[in-house]
Design a protein around this motif. Sequence first.
Motif, PDB file in Angstrom:
ATOM      1  N   ALA A 446      -6.599  -3.062   5.860  1.00  8.69           N
ATOM      2  CA  ALA A 446      -6.013  -2.360   4.714  1.00  8.69           C
ATOM      3  C   ALA A 446      -7.020  -2.247   3.578  1.00  8.69           C
ATOM      4  N   ALA A 447      -7.751  -3.349   3.319  1.00  3.07           N
ATOM      5  CA  ALA A 447      -8.752  -3.307   2.248  1.00  3.07           C
ATOM      6  C   ALA A 447      -9.856  -2.316   2.588  1.00  3.07           C
ATOM      7  N   GLY A 448     -10.190  -2.202   3.876  1.00  4.44           N
ATOM      8  CA  GLY A 448     -11.232  -1.270   4.277  1.00  4.44           C
ATOM      9  C   GLY A 448     -10.837   0.179   4.088  1.00  4.44           C
ATOM     10  N   ARG A 449      -9.534   0.445   3.991  1.00  5.86           N
ATOM     11  CA  ARG A 449      -9.081   1.823   3.777  1.00  5.86           C
ATOM     12  C   ARG A 449      -9.030   2.197   2.299  1.00  5.86           C
ATOM     13  N   GLY A 450      -9.282   1.213   1.423  1.00  2.74           N
ATOM     14  CA  GLY A 450      -9.288   1.497  -0.009  1.00  2.74           C
ATOM     15  C   GLY A 450      -7.923   1.315  -0.626  1.00  2.74           C
ATOM     16  N   GLY A 451      -7.718   1.924  -1.790  1.00  3.06           N
ATOM     17  CA  GLY A 451      -6.434   1.849  -2.459  1.00  3.06           C
ATOM     18  C   GLY A 451      -6.173   0.495  -3.088  1.00  3.06           C
ATOM     19  N   THR A 452      -4.874   0.152  -3.206  1.00  6.82           N
ATOM     20  CA  THR A 452      -4.476  -1.074  -3.887  1.00  6.82           C
ATOM     21  C   THR A 452      -5.048  -2.319  -3.213  1.00  6.82           C
ATOM     22  N   ALA A 453      -5.070  -2.325  -1.880  1.00  3.94           N
ATOM     23  CA  ALA A 453      -5.573  -3.500  -1.161  1.00  3.94           C
ATOM     24  C   ALA A 453      -7.044  -3.753  -1.491  1.00  3.94           C
ATOM     25  N   ALA A 454      -7.830  -2.688  -1.586  1.00  3.44           N
ATOM     26  CA  ALA A 454      -9.237  -2.858  -1.937  1.00  3.44           C
ATOM     27  C   ALA A 454      -9.376  -3.339  -3.381  1.00  3.44           C
ATOM     28  N   GLY A 455      -8.539  -2.818  -4.280  1.00  5.12           N
ATOM     29  CA  GLY A 455      -8.582  -3.277  -5.665  1.00  5.12           C
ATOM     30  C   GLY A 455      -8.235  -4.746  -5.786  1.00  5.12           C
ATOM     31  N   ASP A 456      -7.239  -5.191  -5.009  1.00  6.35           N
ATOM     32  CA  ASP A 456      -6.866  -6.608  -5.027  1.00  6.35           C
ATOM     33  C   ASP A 456      -8.012  -7.472  -4.501  1.00  6.35           C
ATOM     34  N   LEU A 457      -8.691  -6.987  -3.469  1.00 12.78           N
ATOM     35  CA  LEU A 457      -9.840  -7.717  -2.936  1.00 12.78           C
ATOM     36  C   LEU A 457     -10.925  -7.850  -4.002  1.00 12.78           C
ATOM     37  N   LEU A 458     -11.222  -6.775  -4.696  1.00 10.86           N
ATOM     38  CA  LEU A 458     -12.256  -6.815  -5.722  1.00 10.86           C
ATOM     39  C   LEU A 458     -11.891  -7.796  -6.823  1.00 10.86           C
TER      40      LEU A 458
END
Length: 527
Positions: A446-458
Amino acid sequence: ALPAPARPARAPRRAPAKEPAQAATEPATATPARTPAPDAGAGARTAVLAGIFGEILGLDAVADDEDFFASGGDSILSIQVVARARKAGLRVTAQEVFQHRTPAGLALVARGAEPPPERAGLDPVGGLPPLPIMQWFADRADASAGPAGRFFQSALVVTPPRADLASLTRAVRDLVDRHDALRLRLDRPGGVWALSVASPGAVPATVRRADARGLDGEALTALVAEESATAAARLDPAAGNVFQAVWFDRGPGAAGRLLLCVHHLAVDGVSWRTLLPDLRTAWEAAASGGAADLAAPADLAVPATSLREWAHRLLAEAHAPERLAELAHWTSLAAPDAPLAARRPDPSRDTAATQEALVLTVPEDQARVLLTELPRAYRCGAEDVLLAGLALAVVRWRDGGDPWLLVDLEGHGRHPLDGTDPSRTVGWFTTLHPVRLDLDGVDPEAAGRGGTAAGDLLKRVKEQLRAAPGQGFGHGLLRYLNARTAPALAGAARPQILFNYRGRLDPAAGQGDDRHWAHAPESAALA
């Protein structure tokens, strides 16, 4: 690698090791500073500082309230703000750039440039304890023999057509006399490393002339490669020889090249941002035929803190109660993470002789997102974004293995301590400290697809990086400069990955008249 408009600073090349020309993001805690009331000159200072921000960040215009770090700045670039402000007649510190992050805010604390300090403290000439990164190097190699004896950095710059051997030799001599690190000597009595700084004038500063008349293209590149290899071979820190200069004389009316080769004990990536402008200033004084007053700020400004004073200050800092309180954090990172390959790196097998390099270039539109848009949106630094991507890549590659990894993170090491300002001090200041990036609970796909999941990872990675006390500055102090705490850290796991964000290229470099003294096209041929 990033495309030219967003490319990190081209760090001078060296062999054979990773390049610690480092940058860091904003500090772990940016303590709000009390803002003084505006005075009559604040508007003029704001305009000057806005212009400096724009030059460094490559922006056509900077608003009075524009945040330097949210616009792509980092701590190496903040050192450039300090240097350019000084040249414009204003005095600020790197810490003040962090605390007062806009032109208007910084203008309220900026002061008129002061004359060079009278050094009434520790004599800059004499013995000094090795800095932590030098001790780290001593643990791994012999600085005078084998491949590690060629542990150096180089820069190749374009010289003006009217430059000659006499004016370049004088400029190089002035450079060596001004910067203490270029007069370093390494002694190893009983196998223990000790350094000393010789007096100005005590170290011969010569420039070798290489006949490059009529050469260009491949022929010039081949000569550069040959001369850079022999220059590196002449380095001998045990003999006090940590600096070599070679002028490639292309004949009357042709722009030549000047090679500077410096043993890594005496230089790091940030140092070049002082050395190269000072070289140009010294040459212009030599070429004008006038006597250069090197104590004058208009020529080569005296570093506010000498290398020897800084080394002794670090030794004291390693025993400060505030640093000792950090030990629990660093010992908590002692456990190793899972191997990245079939076996762990073996120092006896995996050496510089067997290393390989992979260079990937990120498209310009993606680089802009990584270095500017995401840091602005999440109020973080480009380093945070890149480390979040690294952590995600490793966890996805492990495919169900440990969701965390240890990374050695390099920093520039010029964090001003009370009463010190090492921003213009040349030397190997690099800091190195471990960080644990833990993605437990993160969905990698999910994080690799971007969006909210990537923002949470960052945001998670940003918080984990901020957990390191003092930006990691104290780790090397406790590991190498304090005999009581060193054993607790000596047996800690060695991270398998070393991460180094080099910062951004000064967009103004190489433009207009600056094409002289800019990095030469043949730089890729350096040994």
